[in-house]
Structure formats: C-alpha cells, structure tokens
Design a protein around this motif. Structure first.
Motif, PDB file in Angstrom:
ATOM      1  N   ALA A 142      -6.375  -0.361   0.357  1.00  0.00           N
ATOM      2  CA  ALA A 142      -4.844  -0.602   0.629  1.00  0.00           C
ATOM      3  C   ALA A 142      -4.387  -1.958   0.874  1.00  0.00           C
ATOM      4  CB  ALA A 142      -4.486   0.500   1.687  1.00  0.00           C
ATOM      5  N   ALA A 143      -5.190  -2.481   1.729  1.00  0.00           N
ATOM      6  CA  ALA A 143      -5.050  -4.077   2.153  1.00  0.00           C
ATOM      7  C   ALA A 143      -5.192  -5.049   0.878  1.00  0.00           C
ATOM      8  CB  ALA A 143      -6.013  -4.398   3.277  1.00  0.00           C
ATOM      9  N   SER A 144      -6.239  -4.740   0.017  1.00  0.00           N
ATOM     10  CA  SER A 144      -6.293  -5.524  -1.015  1.00  0.00           C
ATOM     11  C   SER A 144      -5.436  -5.275  -2.261  1.00  0.00           C
ATOM     12  CB  SER A 144      -7.753  -5.447  -1.562  1.00  0.00           C
ATOM     13  OG  SER A 144      -8.139  -4.019  -1.965  1.00  0.00           O
ATOM     14  N   CYS A 145      -4.972  -4.254  -2.533  1.00  0.00           N
ATOM     15  CA  CYS A 145      -4.121  -3.976  -3.583  1.00  0.00           C
ATOM     16  C   CYS A 145      -2.816  -3.077  -3.232  1.00  0.00           C
ATOM     17  CB  CYS A 145      -4.760  -3.353  -4.751  1.00  0.00           C
ATOM     18  SG  CYS A 145      -4.325  -2.554  -6.119  1.00  0.00           S
ATOM     19  N   GLU A 146      -1.634  -3.553  -3.827  1.00  0.00           N
ATOM     20  CA  GLU A 146      -0.437  -2.849  -3.309  1.00  0.00           C
ATOM     21  C   GLU A 146      -0.179  -1.670  -4.019  1.00  0.00           C
ATOM     22  OE1 GLU A 146       4.362  -3.988  -3.654  1.00  0.00           O
ATOM     23  OE2 GLU A 146       3.073  -5.413  -3.329  1.00  0.00           O
ATOM     24  N   THR A 147      -0.869  -1.505  -5.240  1.00  0.00           N
ATOM     25  CA  THR A 147      -0.724  -0.100  -6.055  1.00  0.00           C
ATOM     26  C   THR A 147      -1.728   0.882  -5.185  1.00  0.00           C
ATOM     27  OG1 THR A 147      -0.730  -1.425  -8.079  1.00  0.00           O
ATOM     28  CG2 THR A 147      -1.387   0.853  -8.064  1.00  0.00           C
ATOM     29  N   THR A 200      -0.257   5.607   0.762  1.00  0.00           N
ATOM     30  CA  THR A 200       0.818   6.117   1.471  1.00  0.00           C
ATOM     31  C   THR A 200       1.398   7.446   1.078  1.00  0.00           C
ATOM     32  OG1 THR A 200       1.399   3.528   1.980  1.00  0.00           O
ATOM     33  CG2 THR A 200       3.453   5.470   1.944  1.00  0.00           C
ATOM     34  N   THR A 201       1.141   7.750  -0.313  1.00  0.00           N
ATOM     35  CA  THR A 201       1.489   9.026  -0.877  1.00  0.00           C
ATOM     36  C   THR A 201       0.696  10.032  -0.349  1.00  0.00           C
ATOM     37  OG1 THR A 201       2.447   7.867  -2.787  1.00  0.00           O
ATOM     38  CG2 THR A 201       1.871  10.311  -3.083  1.00  0.00           C
ATOM     39  N   LEU A 202      -0.518   9.762  -0.268  1.00  0.00           N
ATOM     40  CA  LEU A 202      -1.568  10.805   0.249  1.00  0.00           C
ATOM     41  C   LEU A 202      -1.251  11.185   1.750  1.00  0.00           C
ATOM     42  CD1 LEU A 202      -4.204  12.127   0.222  1.00  0.00           C
ATOM     43  CD2 LEU A 202      -5.474  10.101   0.820  1.00  0.00           C
ATOM     44  N   ILE A 203      -0.746  10.223   2.620  1.00  0.00           N
ATOM     45  CA  ILE A 203      -0.624  10.313   4.008  1.00  0.00           C
ATOM     46  C   ILE A 203       0.553  11.368   3.872  1.00  0.00           C
ATOM     47  CG2 ILE A 203       0.122   9.164   5.954  1.00  0.00           C
ATOM     48  CD1 ILE A 203      -2.880   8.965   5.259  1.00  0.00           C
ATOM     49  N   GLY A 204       1.652  11.040   3.313  1.00  0.00           N
ATOM     50  CA  GLY A 204       2.664  11.723   3.032  1.00  0.00           C
ATOM     51  C   GLY A 204       2.486  13.360   2.826  1.00  0.00           C
ATOM     52  N   ALA A 205       1.652  13.391   1.948  1.00  0.00           N
ATOM     53  CA  ALA A 205       1.342  14.772   1.452  1.00  0.00           C
ATOM     54  C   ALA A 205       0.614  15.337   2.614  1.00  0.00           C
ATOM     55  CB  ALA A 205       0.354  14.574   0.205  1.00  0.00           C
ATOM     56  N   ILE A 206      -0.103  14.894   3.235  1.00  0.00           N
ATOM     57  CA  ILE A 206      -0.989  15.344   4.463  1.00  0.00           C
ATOM     58  C   ILE A 206       0.057  15.662   5.555  1.00  0.00           C
ATOM     59  CG2 ILE A 206      -2.748  14.639   6.340  1.00  0.00           C
ATOM     60  CD1 ILE A 206      -4.152  13.140   4.561  1.00  0.00           C
ATOM     61  N   GLY A 230       6.924   2.556   6.905  1.00  0.00           N
ATOM     62  CA  GLY A 230       6.375   1.217   7.756  1.00  0.00           C
ATOM     63  C   GLY A 230       5.246   1.224   8.536  1.00  0.00           C
ATOM     64  N   VAL A 231       4.618   2.419   8.750  1.00  0.00           N
ATOM     65  CA  VAL A 231       3.195   2.586   9.433  1.00  0.00           C
ATOM     66  C   VAL A 231       2.071   1.695   8.860  1.00  0.00           C
ATOM     67  CG1 VAL A 231       1.580   3.749  10.666  1.00  0.00           C
ATOM     68  CG2 VAL A 231       4.051   4.674  10.620  1.00  0.00           C
ATOM     69  N   SER A 232       1.377   0.891   9.567  1.00  0.00           N
ATOM     70  CA  SER A 232       0.158   0.203   9.131  1.00  0.00           C
ATOM     71  C   SER A 232      -0.716   0.865   8.415  1.00  0.00           C
ATOM     72  CB  SER A 232      -0.335  -0.934   9.965  1.00  0.00           C
ATOM     73  OG  SER A 232       0.594  -2.093  10.355  1.00  0.00           O
ATOM     74  N   ILE A 233      -1.527   0.985   7.483  1.00  0.00           N
ATOM     75  CA  ILE A 233      -2.401   1.802   6.873  1.00  0.00           C
ATOM     76  C   ILE A 233      -3.873   1.171   7.691  1.00  0.00           C
ATOM     77  CG2 ILE A 233      -3.701   2.605   4.968  1.00  0.00           C
ATOM     78  CD1 ILE A 233      -1.049   2.346   3.673  1.00  0.00           C
TER      79      ILE A 233
END
Length: 76
Positions: free
Chosen positions: A17-22, A28-34, A45-48
């Motif tokens: 996630a830190a190396s690629c915006e995609t 972020t979508t995965l975290i939202g689903a969880i 805006g939470v840091s991954i």
C-alpha cells in the motif's frame, strides 16, 4: 522468525500500500469490507500500517472464532 501468518500478511499489505496508490485503494476497500462485516465503520484517512492491519485482522479473526464456537455449540 516468530511472526504469524497474519503478521506477515499485514506487513506485506502495508508495504504494498505504501508503494502503490492502486494497491492502497484495494487495501482500503478490504478494510472497509472487514469493518462492514463486523458492523463497524472505518474512519477515512487512517494510515495503513502493519499494526493497524494486524489489529483489523485480529478483530476479524476473533469474530469468526466466536461465530464458529456458537455454531459448534448448536450442533453438539
């Protein structure tokens, strides 16, 4: 090494996630689903970080474990 599979996945996902915006968008979508599956809402805006991902996966694991125990108690 001593790290669990969840620790390793969290570390890999945070690095990706830190190396690629995609990839960050997908994580972020995965975290939202969880969070949705747990009946929670994720803050924008939470840091991954690896620690945050570890915490999310731990929440998910605890929830799945509790559901599995309830299911087993109904069977037996």
């Amino acid at each position: 090494m001593g790290a669990t599979v969840i620790d390793q996945i969290a570390c890999l996902l945070s690095r990706a996630a830190a190396s690629c915006e995609t990839i960050a968008t997908h994580v972020t979508t995965l975290i939202g689903a969880i969070f949705r599956s747990l009946g929670r809402t994720a803050q924008a805006g939470v840091s991954i970080t690896a620690a945050f991902l570890r915490w999310c996966f731990d929440l998910l694991s605890t929830s799945v474990h509790a559901v599995a125990l309830r299911a087993l108690s109904l069977v037996g």
